[in-house]
Design an enzyme around this catalytic site. Structure first.
Site, PDB file in Angstrom:
ATOM      1  N   SER A   1       0.773  -1.238  -0.057  1.00 55.30           N
ATOM      2  CA  SER A   1      -0.140  -0.111   0.228  1.00 55.30           C
ATOM      3  C   SER A   1       0.731   1.096  -0.038  1.00 55.30           C
ATOM      4  O   SER A   1       1.915   1.402   0.601  1.00 55.30           O
ATOM      5  CB  SER A   1      -0.837   0.042   1.402  1.00 55.30           C
ATOM      6  OG  SER A   1      -1.503   1.216   1.454  1.00 55.30           O
ATOM      7  N   THR A   2       0.447   2.014  -0.728  1.00 49.75           N
ATOM      8  CA  THR A   2       1.010   3.467  -0.588  1.00 49.75           C
ATOM      9  C   THR A   2       0.084   4.280  -0.156  1.00 49.75           C
ATOM     10  O   THR A   2       0.258   5.089   1.095  1.00 49.75           O
ATOM     11  CB  THR A   2       1.522   4.102  -2.134  1.00 49.75           C
ATOM     12  OG1 THR A   2       2.610   3.347  -2.673  1.00 49.75           O
ATOM     13  CG2 THR A   2       1.976   5.489  -1.810  1.00 49.75           C
ATOM     14  N   ARG A   3      -0.973   4.593  -0.595  1.00 47.50           N
ATOM     15  CA  ARG A   3      -1.975   5.634  -0.130  1.00 47.50           C
ATOM     16  C   ARG A   3      -2.555   5.439   1.239  1.00 47.50           C
ATOM     17  O   ARG A   3      -2.714   6.279   2.115  1.00 47.50           O
ATOM     18  CB  ARG A   3      -3.104   5.878  -1.183  1.00 47.50           C
ATOM     19  CG  ARG A   3      -2.895   6.891  -2.470  1.00 47.50           C
ATOM     20  CD  ARG A   3      -3.251   6.254  -3.595  1.00 47.50           C
ATOM     21  NE  ARG A   3      -2.625   4.939  -3.876  1.00 47.50           N
ATOM     22  CZ  ARG A   3      -1.585   5.064  -4.768  1.00 47.50           C
ATOM     23  NH1 ARG A   3      -1.013   6.086  -5.424  1.00 47.50           N
ATOM     24  NH2 ARG A   3      -0.776   3.794  -5.018  1.00 47.50           N
ATOM     25  N   THR A   4      -2.878   4.000   1.343  1.00 49.63           N
ATOM     26  CA  THR A   4      -3.823   3.759   2.448  1.00 49.63           C
ATOM     27  C   THR A   4      -2.889   3.796   3.624  1.00 49.63           C
ATOM     28  O   THR A   4      -3.125   4.290   4.836  1.00 49.63           O
ATOM     29  CB  THR A   4      -4.412   2.325   2.300  1.00 49.63           C
ATOM     30  OG1 THR A   4      -5.147   2.370   0.881  1.00 49.63           O
ATOM     31  CG2 THR A   4      -5.474   2.194   3.343  1.00 49.63           C
TER      32      THR A   4
ATOM     33  N   ARG B   1      -5.787  -4.367   6.127  1.00 50.29           N
ATOM     34  CA  ARG B   1      -5.824  -4.891   4.718  1.00 50.29           C
ATOM     35  C   ARG B   1      -5.628  -6.044   4.504  1.00 50.29           C
ATOM     36  O   ARG B   1      -4.670  -6.696   5.109  1.00 50.29           O
ATOM     37  CB  ARG B   1      -4.592  -4.016   3.962  1.00 50.29           C
ATOM     38  CG  ARG B   1      -4.436  -4.299   2.443  1.00 50.29           C
ATOM     39  CD  ARG B   1      -3.596  -3.478   1.594  1.00 50.29           C
ATOM     40  NE  ARG B   1      -4.637  -2.084   1.314  1.00 50.29           N
ATOM     41  CZ  ARG B   1      -4.398  -1.506   0.112  1.00 50.29           C
ATOM     42  NH1 ARG B   1      -3.337  -1.713  -0.451  1.00 50.29           N
ATOM     43  NH2 ARG B   1      -4.972  -0.395   0.101  1.00 50.29           N
TER      44      ARG B   1
ATOM     45  N   HIS C   1     -13.766  -1.523  -0.253  1.00 55.98           N
ATOM     46  CA  HIS C   1     -12.745  -0.181  -0.010  1.00 55.98           C
ATOM     47  C   HIS C   1     -13.133   0.839   0.541  1.00 55.98           C
ATOM     48  O   HIS C   1     -13.346   2.112  -0.179  1.00 55.98           O
ATOM     49  CB  HIS C   1     -11.872  -0.105  -1.474  1.00 55.98           C
ATOM     50  CG  HIS C   1     -10.328   0.427  -0.954  1.00 55.98           C
ATOM     51  ND1 HIS C   1      -9.861   0.645   0.256  1.00 55.98           N
ATOM     52  CD2 HIS C   1      -9.309   0.754  -1.922  1.00 55.98           C
ATOM     53  CE1 HIS C   1      -8.726   1.330   0.098  1.00 55.98           C
ATOM     54  NE2 HIS C   1      -8.231   1.282  -1.149  1.00 55.98           N
TER      55      HIS C   1
ATOM     56  N   GLN D   1     -11.588   4.446   0.328  1.00 55.37           N
ATOM     57  CA  GLN D   1     -11.518   4.980  -0.914  1.00 55.37           C
ATOM     58  C   GLN D   1     -12.798   5.818  -1.436  1.00 55.37           C
ATOM     59  O   GLN D   1     -12.770   6.701  -1.834  1.00 55.37           O
ATOM     60  CB  GLN D   1     -10.963   3.916  -1.835  1.00 55.37           C
ATOM     61  CG  GLN D   1     -10.829   4.485  -3.354  1.00 55.37           C
ATOM     62  CD  GLN D   1      -9.669   5.015  -3.569  1.00 55.37           C
ATOM     63  OE1 GLN D   1      -8.570   4.711  -2.959  1.00 55.37           O
ATOM     64  NE2 GLN D   1      -9.593   6.265  -3.920  1.00 55.37           N
TER      65      GLN D   1
ATOM     66  N   ASN E   1     -13.302  -4.834  -5.980  1.00 55.92           N
ATOM     67  CA  ASN E   1     -13.736  -4.136  -4.725  1.00 55.92           C
ATOM     68  C   ASN E   1     -13.903  -2.733  -4.459  1.00 55.92           C
ATOM     69  O   ASN E   1     -14.664  -1.889  -3.839  1.00 55.92           O
ATOM     70  CB  ASN E   1     -12.438  -4.509  -3.866  1.00 55.92           C
ATOM     71  CG  ASN E   1     -11.242  -4.327  -4.464  1.00 55.92           C
ATOM     72  OD1 ASN E   1     -10.845  -3.696  -5.624  1.00 55.92           O
ATOM     73  ND2 ASN E   1      -9.947  -4.766  -3.720  1.00 55.92           N
TER      74      ASN E   1
ATOM     75  N   ASP F   1     -10.407   1.275 -12.551  1.00 53.29           N
ATOM     76  CA  ASP F   1      -9.251   0.834 -11.829  1.00 53.29           C
ATOM     77  C   ASP F   1      -8.537  -0.319 -12.546  1.00 53.29           C
ATOM     78  O   ASP F   1      -8.779  -0.603 -13.434  1.00 53.29           O
ATOM     79  CB  ASP F   1      -9.929   0.280 -10.394  1.00 53.29           C
ATOM     80  CG  ASP F   1      -8.794  -0.376  -9.622  1.00 53.29           C
ATOM     81  OD1 ASP F   1      -7.684   0.103  -9.541  1.00 53.29           O
ATOM     82  OD2 ASP F   1      -9.213  -0.958  -8.586  1.00 53.29           O
TER      83      ASP F   1
ATOM     84  N   SER G   1      -6.203  -6.919 -10.317  1.00 51.80           N
ATOM     85  CA  SER G   1      -5.941  -6.506  -8.683  1.00 51.80           C
ATOM     86  C   SER G   1      -4.837  -7.357  -7.873  1.00 51.80           C
ATOM     87  O   SER G   1      -4.679  -8.468  -8.570  1.00 51.80           O
ATOM     88  CB  SER G   1      -7.393  -6.785  -7.876  1.00 51.80           C
ATOM     89  OG  SER G   1      -8.386  -5.690  -8.429  1.00 51.80           O
ATOM     90  N   MET G   2      -4.465  -6.761  -6.877  1.00 50.06           N
ATOM     91  CA  MET G   2      -3.447  -7.495  -6.177  1.00 50.06           C
ATOM     92  C   MET G   2      -4.130  -8.863  -5.862  1.00 50.06           C
ATOM     93  O   MET G   2      -5.224  -8.958  -5.434  1.00 50.06           O
ATOM     94  CB  MET G   2      -3.181  -6.902  -4.848  1.00 50.06           C
ATOM     95  CG  MET G   2      -2.333  -5.466  -4.993  1.00 50.06           C
ATOM     96  SD  MET G   2      -1.807  -4.845  -3.681  1.00 50.06           S
ATOM     97  CE  MET G   2      -3.338  -3.826  -3.286  1.00 50.06           C
TER      98      MET G   2
ATOM     99  N   CYS H   1      -8.622   5.545  -8.547  1.00 50.00           N
ATOM    100  CA  CYS H   1      -8.098   5.161  -6.998  1.00 50.00           C
ATOM    101  C   CYS H   1      -6.632   5.106  -6.915  1.00 50.00           C
ATOM    102  O   CYS H   1      -5.894   5.533  -5.915  1.00 50.00           O
ATOM    103  CB  CYS H   1      -8.644   4.062  -6.271  1.00 50.00           C
ATOM    104  SG  CYS H   1      -8.093   2.447  -6.840  1.00 50.00           S
TER     105      CYS H   1
ATOM    106  N   ARG I   1      -7.501  10.828   0.263  1.00 53.25           N
ATOM    107  CA  ARG I   1      -7.328   9.710   1.340  1.00 53.25           C
ATOM    108  C   ARG I   1      -7.004  10.114   2.541  1.00 53.25           C
ATOM    109  O   ARG I   1      -7.585   9.512   3.635  1.00 53.25           O
ATOM    110  CB  ARG I   1      -6.411   8.691   0.750  1.00 53.25           C
ATOM    111  CG  ARG I   1      -6.980   7.906  -0.641  1.00 53.25           C
ATOM    112  CD  ARG I   1      -8.117   7.104  -0.375  1.00 53.25           C
ATOM    113  NE  ARG I   1      -7.923   6.106   0.669  1.00 53.25           N
ATOM    114  CZ  ARG I   1      -7.431   5.139   0.561  1.00 53.25           C
ATOM    115  NH1 ARG I   1      -6.829   4.643  -0.623  1.00 53.25           N
ATOM    116  NH2 ARG I   1      -7.175   4.271   1.515  1.00 53.25           N
TER     117      ARG I   1
HETATM  118  N1   CP Z   1      -5.924   3.533  -3.588  1.00 58.63           N
HETATM  119  C1   CP Z   1      -5.158   2.508  -2.791  1.00 58.63           C
HETATM  120  O1   CP Z   1      -5.929   2.148  -1.852  1.00 58.63           O
HETATM  121  O2   CP Z   1      -3.883   2.591  -2.818  1.00 58.63           O
HETATM  122  P1   CP Z   1      -2.755   1.877  -1.891  1.00 58.63           P
HETATM  123  O3   CP Z   1      -2.795   0.336  -2.319  1.00 58.63           O
HETATM  124  O4   CP Z   1      -1.459   2.560  -2.337  1.00 58.63           O
HETATM  125  O5   CP Z   1      -3.078   1.925  -0.488  1.00 58.63           O
HETATM  126  N1  NVA Z   2      -8.510  -3.102  -6.968  1.00 61.06           N
HETATM  127  C1  NVA Z   2      -7.311  -2.871  -6.555  1.00 61.06           C
HETATM  128  C2  NVA Z   2      -7.391  -1.581  -5.488  1.00 61.06           C
HETATM  129  C3  NVA Z   2      -5.918  -1.295  -5.091  1.00 61.06           C
HETATM  130  C4  NVA Z   2      -6.110  -0.110  -4.124  1.00 61.06           C
HETATM  131  C5  NVA Z   2      -6.575  -4.093  -5.761  1.00 61.06           C
HETATM  132  O1  NVA Z   2      -7.584  -4.898  -5.230  1.00 61.06           O
HETATM  133  O2  NVA Z   2      -5.639  -4.226  -5.824  1.00 61.06           O
END
Ligand code: CP
Ligand code: NVA
Length: 331
Positions: free
Chosen positions: A57-60, A108, A135, A138, A177, A243, A247-248, A285, A312
């Site tokens: 994660s960066t933003r969260t 997370r 999320h 977000q 999500n 988005d 996703s991860m 996001c 955020r």
């Molecule tokens: N948008 C968001 O949640 O980004 P991060 O995965 O960097 O927290």
């Molecule tokens: N949909 C992406 C959002 C990341 C903030 C994920 O789940 O990886």
């Protein structure tokens, strides 16, 4: 007493979601003009907020740590390689132990059931910092972004509304999500949402029901339209949103997904062909990959992505204030 948790936007009434966004906006304005509101200063003095993150994660991460510090507390980041969870210790034992020593947990996870179980066994409030279904932080930031970009003609300063009724968002891309909580929030706030996904990547039936339930509980529900045609979603839209397509946790599906999503990239040609409103804006996001949106849109003056990311921080302050400081009383 069982604490109140924030696992999804579905946990909030329309009025509560509105209040969280309005508080985020008020805190943004106050802090940016150099004065920390009295209700925030020292609100978490001497308190620890655990951040259990099983993914990057960066933003969260940055927004949560910043929010806790702004309130005088200590954010304790616990990445997946730092603690015993999942390797030497169960989720139940982890939830009981961590929650006995902190004032709140921001988590997370992969499967949503992990954050739901954590909440079930935690003695302190849990805030979902991304699961495979939702999320919420977000979504709060996203409606703050829309609220700021589309100042309402209605006088919203004295009433508990964001003045967003009748706006149209168009989501072109993966049903994931970030979309699910956005759709729940849109239904609650009277914002229309059109979703274009390729065949096989639609909103799952169970989630469609969750969104319908959100609409059923709203005074003026936003309408949801689903299509496989990006142009149809974009028609008459005020904001185009997307988005990542991967996703991860879906990295192994990457090749298949990139093929399935061909033709779903957001570009200004798509906006033109589909007939988006003249003043359309773009949101994402982040983190962003080039396939879902062209550089020419992403870095244009239509793009709201960087204020959206900054929002955020204000969303995290608002949510932690409501759920940890005020114990789920959203006022
Ligand atoms: N948008 C968001 O949640 O980004 P991060 O995965 O960097 O927290
Ligand atoms: N949909 C992406 C959002 C990341 C903030 C994920 O789940 O990886």
């Amino acid at each position: 007493f069982a604490p109140r948790h924030l696992l999804s936007i579905a946990d909030l009434t329309p009025a509560e979601l509105t209040t969280l966004v309005r508080n985020a906006d008020a805190h943004r304005q106050a802090i940016k003009s150099g004065s920390t509101p009295k209700s925030l200063a020292g609100a978490l003095a001497g308190k620890t907020i655990a951040m259990t993150f099983s993914k990057r994660s960066t933003r969260t991460r940055v927004s949560t740590e910043g929010a806790v510090v702004a309130m005088g507390g200590h954010p304790m980041f616990l990445g997946k390689d730092d603690i015993q969870l999942g390797v030497n210790e169960s989720l139940y034992d982890t939830a009981v132990v961590i929650s006995s020593m902190v004032s709140g947990i921001v988590a997370r996870v992969g499967p949503h059931s992990d954050v739901a179980d954590l909440a079930k066994h935690s003695s302190v409030p849990v805030i979902n910092a991304l699961s495979d279904l939702y999320h919420p932080l977000q979504t709060i930031a996203d409606f703050l972004t829309v609220h700021t970009a589309f100042p309402s003609a209605a006088n919203t300063s004295s009433s508990n509304t964001l003045g967003l009724e009748g706006l149209k968002l168009a989501w072109v891309g993966d049903a994931n999500n970030v979309l699910f909580d956005l759709a729940i929030g849109a239904a609650k706030l009277g914002v229309d949402l059109a979703v274009a996904t390729p065949a096989g990547y639609e909103i799952p039936a169970a989630m469609r029901q969750v969104i319908a339930n959100a609409a059923a509980g709203a005074p003026k529900p936003g309408k949801l339209l689903e299509t496989r045609v990006p142009e149809e979603a974009v028609k008459g839209a005020d904001v185009l949103v997307t988005d990542t397509w991967v996703s991860m946790g879906q990295e192994e599906e990457k090749a298949r997904r990139l093929k399935a999503f061909e033709g779903f990239q957001i570009t200004s040609e798509l906006a033109k062909r589909g007939g988006a409103k003249d003043g359309w804006r773009f949101m994402h996001c982040l983190p962003r990959k080039p396939e879902e949106v062209s550089d020419e849109v992403f870095y244009s003056n239509r793009s709201l992505v960087f204020p959206e990311a900054e929002n955020r921080l204000w969303a995290a302050i608002s949510a932690i204030e409501a759920f940890v400081v005020n114990k789920g009383k959203i006022q």
